[in-house]
Design a protein around this motif. Structure first.
Motif, PDB file in Angstrom:
ATOM      1  N   LEU A 194      14.481  21.904 -13.798  1.00  0.00           N
ATOM      2  CA  LEU A 194      13.898  21.418 -15.315  1.00  0.00           C
ATOM      3  C   LEU A 194      15.127  21.503 -16.292  1.00  0.00           C
ATOM      4  N   PHE A 195      16.222  22.160 -15.996  1.00  0.00           N
ATOM      5  CA  PHE A 195      17.587  22.033 -16.886  1.00  0.00           C
ATOM      6  C   PHE A 195      18.404  21.003 -16.344  1.00  0.00           C
ATOM      7  N   GLN A 196      18.582  20.803 -15.126  1.00  0.00           N
ATOM      8  CA  GLN A 196      18.930  19.565 -14.468  1.00  0.00           C
ATOM      9  C   GLN A 196      18.277  18.401 -15.085  1.00  0.00           C
ATOM     10  N   GLN A 197      17.292  17.997 -15.033  1.00  0.00           N
ATOM     11  CA  GLN A 197      16.458  16.699 -15.510  1.00  0.00           C
ATOM     12  C   GLN A 197      16.629  16.609 -17.022  1.00  0.00           C
ATOM     13  N   LEU A 198      16.612  17.563 -17.680  1.00  0.00           N
ATOM     14  CA  LEU A 198      16.968  17.409 -19.086  1.00  0.00           C
ATOM     15  C   LEU A 198      18.245  16.995 -19.602  1.00  0.00           C
ATOM     16  N   TYR A 199      19.283  17.810 -18.881  1.00  0.00           N
ATOM     17  CA  TYR A 199      20.771  17.360 -18.756  1.00  0.00           C
ATOM     18  C   TYR A 199      20.875  15.840 -18.380  1.00  0.00           C
ATOM     19  N   VAL A 200      20.308  15.711 -17.292  1.00  0.00           N
ATOM     20  CA  VAL A 200      20.709  14.070 -16.819  1.00  0.00           C
ATOM     21  C   VAL A 200      19.956  13.250 -17.668  1.00  0.00           C
ATOM     22  N   LEU A 201      18.836  13.304 -18.203  1.00  0.00           N
ATOM     23  CA  LEU A 201      18.082  12.332 -19.029  1.00  0.00           C
ATOM     24  C   LEU A 201      18.819  12.089 -20.367  1.00  0.00           C
ATOM     25  N   LYS A 202      19.340  13.130 -20.849  1.00  0.00           N
ATOM     26  CA  LYS A 202      20.302  13.232 -22.098  1.00  0.00           C
ATOM     27  C   LYS A 202      21.252  12.377 -21.673  1.00  0.00           C
ATOM     28  N   LYS A 203      22.117  12.501 -20.774  1.00  0.00           N
ATOM     29  CA  LYS A 203      23.288  11.844 -20.407  1.00  0.00           C
ATOM     30  C   LYS A 203      23.177  10.492 -20.022  1.00  0.00           C
ATOM     31  N   LEU A 204      22.033  10.274 -19.464  1.00  0.00           N
ATOM     32  CA  LEU A 204      21.873   8.693 -19.073  1.00  0.00           C
ATOM     33  C   LEU A 204      21.246   7.855 -20.419  1.00  0.00           C
ATOM     34  N   THR A 205      20.640   8.853 -21.123  1.00  0.00           N
ATOM     35  CA  THR A 205      20.296   8.109 -22.460  1.00  0.00           C
ATOM     36  C   THR A 205      21.485   7.710 -23.394  1.00  0.00           C
ATOM     37  N   ASP A 206      22.165   8.626 -23.573  1.00  0.00           N
ATOM     38  CA  ASP A 206      23.657   8.577 -24.248  1.00  0.00           C
ATOM     39  C   ASP A 206      24.382   7.404 -23.617  1.00  0.00           C
TER      40      ASP A 206
END
Length: 158
Positions: free
Chosen positions: A11-23
């Protein structure tokens, strides 16, 4: 009951990766829109000003950050010519943040790019799934808001 620790960490990995990729998407698709030095970390603050304008306090409350942090970012947006600060007509102690003409143009371009991205998400997962995901994220936000309120009132766990 056996806890799957790997699944919990995902869950924490997915939230981090989604934020990074969105940025990263924003850096490629939004910043080149006449604002090459725009910091994507400022986007939630910039968009929160909106077309009608908003107080710094209202933005801080909506984004769950301190007024000092909001003020610092708003000063940067003002220096970049995207917002202007005016005294509130209804509250002399408060300032109203408004988009400048450049800010308004950039805001509309960002909204258009966000709409295109939303369309791509709809094609990828379907409109119903996207709506469900949005509702789910809202529920998770409200859950954490309630936990935070409980903690402020002396509670320890949610």
């Amino acid at each position: 009951m056996m806890i799957d620790y790997h699944k919990q960490a995902v869950l924490f990995q997915q939230l981090y990766v989604l934020k990074k990729l969105t940025d990263d998407w924003g850096e490629k698709n939004i910043c080149p829109l006449h604002q090459p030095h725009f910091n994507m970390a400022f986007m939630p603050f910039f968009m929160a000003v909106g077309l009608e304008g908003r107080s710094s306090s209202a933005i801080a409350a909506a984004l769950k950050v301190s007024r000092q942090a909001t003020g610092k970012i708003m000063k940067e947006l003002e220096q970049n010519g995207l917002i202007k600060v005016e005294k509130s007509r209804t509250d002399a102690r408060s300032n109203l943040l408004q988009l400048t003409e450049d800010g308004r143009n950039f805001y509309l371009q960002v909204a258009q790019q966000a709409s295109l991205l939303t369309s791509k998400y709809e094609k990828l997962i379907g409109k119903k799934q996207l709506e469900m995901m949005t509702e789910t994220m809202e529920k998770m936000i409200h859950f954490h808001e309630k936990l935070h309120q409980c903690h402020l009132m002396g509670g320890t766990h949610g």
